[in-house]
Write a protein that holds these residues in place. Structure first.
Motif, PDB file in Angstrom:
ATOM      1  N   LYS A  54     -91.400  30.394  61.558  1.00 31.71           N
ATOM      2  CA  LYS A  54     -92.645  30.404  60.309  1.00 31.71           C
ATOM      3  C   LYS A  54     -90.639  30.859  59.162  1.00 31.71           C
ATOM      4  CE  LYS A  54     -95.976  32.783  57.121  1.00 31.71           C
ATOM      5  NZ  LYS A  54     -95.397  33.420  56.692  1.00 31.71           N
ATOM      6  N   GLN A  55     -90.258  32.139  59.586  1.00 29.82           N
ATOM      7  CA  GLN A  55     -89.294  32.211  58.388  1.00 29.82           C
ATOM      8  C   GLN A  55     -88.278  30.861  58.582  1.00 29.82           C
ATOM      9  OE1 GLN A  55     -86.829  35.286  59.912  1.00 29.82           O
ATOM     10  NE2 GLN A  55     -86.211  36.600  58.005  1.00 29.82           N
ATOM     11  N   LYS A  56     -87.947  30.268  59.569  1.00 32.76           N
ATOM     12  CA  LYS A  56     -86.835  29.710  59.107  1.00 32.76           C
ATOM     13  C   LYS A  56     -87.611  28.208  58.961  1.00 32.76           C
ATOM     14  CE  LYS A  56     -84.152  29.392  63.251  1.00 32.76           C
ATOM     15  NZ  LYS A  56     -84.555  31.090  63.965  1.00 32.76           N
ATOM     16  N   LEU A  57     -88.472  28.371  58.480  1.00 31.29           N
ATOM     17  CA  LEU A  57     -89.608  26.657  57.708  1.00 31.29           C
ATOM     18  C   LEU A  57     -89.258  27.020  56.397  1.00 31.29           C
ATOM     19  CD1 LEU A  57     -91.797  25.123  59.911  1.00 31.29           C
ATOM     20  CD2 LEU A  57     -89.519  24.282  59.055  1.00 31.29           C
TER      21      LEU A  57
ATOM     22  N   ALA B 231     -96.256  22.746  64.188  1.00 36.77           N
ATOM     23  CA  ALA B 231     -96.227  23.572  62.633  1.00 36.77           C
ATOM     24  C   ALA B 231     -96.581  22.212  61.699  1.00 36.77           C
ATOM     25  CB  ALA B 231     -94.458  23.731  62.337  1.00 36.77           C
ATOM     26  N   ILE B 232     -97.612  22.630  60.273  1.00 41.89           N
ATOM     27  CA  ILE B 232     -97.916  22.099  59.485  1.00 41.89           C
ATOM     28  C   ILE B 232     -97.221  22.640  58.452  1.00 41.89           C
ATOM     29  CG2 ILE B 232    -100.029  21.207  58.440  1.00 41.89           C
ATOM     30  CD1 ILE B 232    -101.315  21.537  60.954  1.00 41.89           C
TER      31      ILE B 232
ATOM     32  N   PHE C 194     -99.120  27.374  52.466  1.00 40.57           N
ATOM     33  CA  PHE C 194     -98.374  26.345  52.690  1.00 40.57           C
ATOM     34  C   PHE C 194     -98.091  25.797  54.149  1.00 40.57           C
ATOM     35  CE2 PHE C 194     -94.775  27.921  50.970  1.00 40.57           C
ATOM     36  CZ  PHE C 194     -93.955  27.603  51.812  1.00 40.57           C
ATOM     37  N   LEU C 195     -98.162  26.511  55.149  1.00 38.68           N
ATOM     38  CA  LEU C 195     -97.400  26.613  56.695  1.00 38.68           C
ATOM     39  C   LEU C 195     -98.772  26.895  57.479  1.00 38.68           C
ATOM     40  CD1 LEU C 195     -94.067  27.353  56.123  1.00 38.68           C
ATOM     41  CD2 LEU C 195     -94.468  25.606  56.967  1.00 38.68           C
ATOM     42  N   ASP C 196     -99.058  26.105  58.410  1.00 38.11           N
ATOM     43  CA  ASP C 196     -99.839  25.806  58.806  1.00 38.11           C
ATOM     44  C   ASP C 196     -99.379  25.821  61.005  1.00 38.11           C
ATOM     45  OD1 ASP C 196    -102.742  27.283  58.225  1.00 38.11           O
ATOM     46  OD2 ASP C 196    -101.520  25.339  56.875  1.00 38.11           O
TER      47      ASP C 196
END
Length: 265
Positions: A33-36, A121-122, A176-178
């Motif tokens: 999550k941190q990278k995205l 990852a969405i 905005f991230l799932d």
């Protein structure tokens, strides 16, 4: 096929087969999550640079013409003044498997009977539609919509349908991230002991509940593979000279190919 897992954007459901590794998997997803999020910050900066270098009206609608941004973005990817606006993306990450008795590590060579998983990852575009301030973002438009993620598998050895991953279902929230953790079912190696190859493609089906928007569907055209392969040096190849360096494989995004794993006994 296992029973569907359900989640909101604030939850991360761990499949029953992986419950013993919940803390470790949560940490892997938190790192991802941190990278995205870092990539998303770069994306916002790039769009801002483009906007600053163009006339104010250039991004107002498709090809620079005025128009309703929500209508323009009815498809998963729309074009505003030559700048593509991607509604959402599905990214396959992994696979991961414990190395011996140790923690999970990126690994595409899986031992039969040992736990392994893939992360779906969405990403939903958090920028306003048409890149125009005041418009809702794709993430906001899609909030409240239900979706299902599946892993479709092909057994390469037999050119046959393989064991599917998931399905996992959810409802988009305010972010905005799932993320979904999909258990890779254990597959016995062939009786002769030769390895078995599987190709896995993640798909997503988004259904509008009450917003009146058309449904969306897609597949993971992006695979974030995180394991590495070393380079090898050939001292001489005829008619080429030497040394000839064959570059190794480093963690990177791979596009438009399925996730390939090998099962061995």
């Amino acid at each position: 096929m296992t029973a569907p897992t359900k989640k909101s954007s604030e939850e991360l459901m761990i499949p029953e087969e992986l419950k013993e590794k919940t803390d470790e998997i949560n940490q892997i997803v938190a790192d991802l999550k941190q990278k995205l999020e870092q990539g998303d910050t770069l994306y916002r900066s790039q769009v801002q640079q483009v906007q600053q270098s163009r006339a104010p009206s250039t991004l107002n609608g498709r090809n620079g013409h005025n128009g309703n941004a929500t209508t323009e973005a009815a498809e998963p990817t729309a074009n505003f003044g030559g700048l593509p606006y991607q509604f959402f993306d599905l990214i396959a990450v992994g696979p991961f498997q414990p190395i011996g008795a140790g923690p999970f590590r990126p690994n595409r060579i899986l031992r039969t009977g040992e736990p392994a998983f893939l992360i779906a990852a969405i990403w939903r575009n958090p920028l306003p539609l048409g890149f125009q301030a005041g418009n809702p973002s794709a993430a906001e438009v899609m909030a409240g919509q239900q979706y299902m993620v599946r892993g479709q598998t092909v057994n390469i050895n037999d050119v046959a349908n393989g064991p599917d991953l998931g399905p996992a279902t959810g409802t988009f929230g305010a972010g905005f991230l799932d993320f979904h953790v999909l258990h890779i079912p254990s597959v016995p190696a062939p009786p002769d002991g030769s390895p078995k190859l599987l190709d896995i493609t993640l798909t997503i089906d988004v259904r509008s509940v009450a917003s009146g928007l058309p449904p969306f569907a897609g597949y993971a055209s992006v695979w974030l593979q995180l394991d590495t392969e070393p380079p090898f040096v050939f001292p001489y190849i005829p008619y080429v000279g030497g040394p000839v360096v064959v570059p190794g494989l480093v963690p990177s995004f791979v596009r438009d190919i399925p996730v390939r794993v090998m099962i061995y006994s």
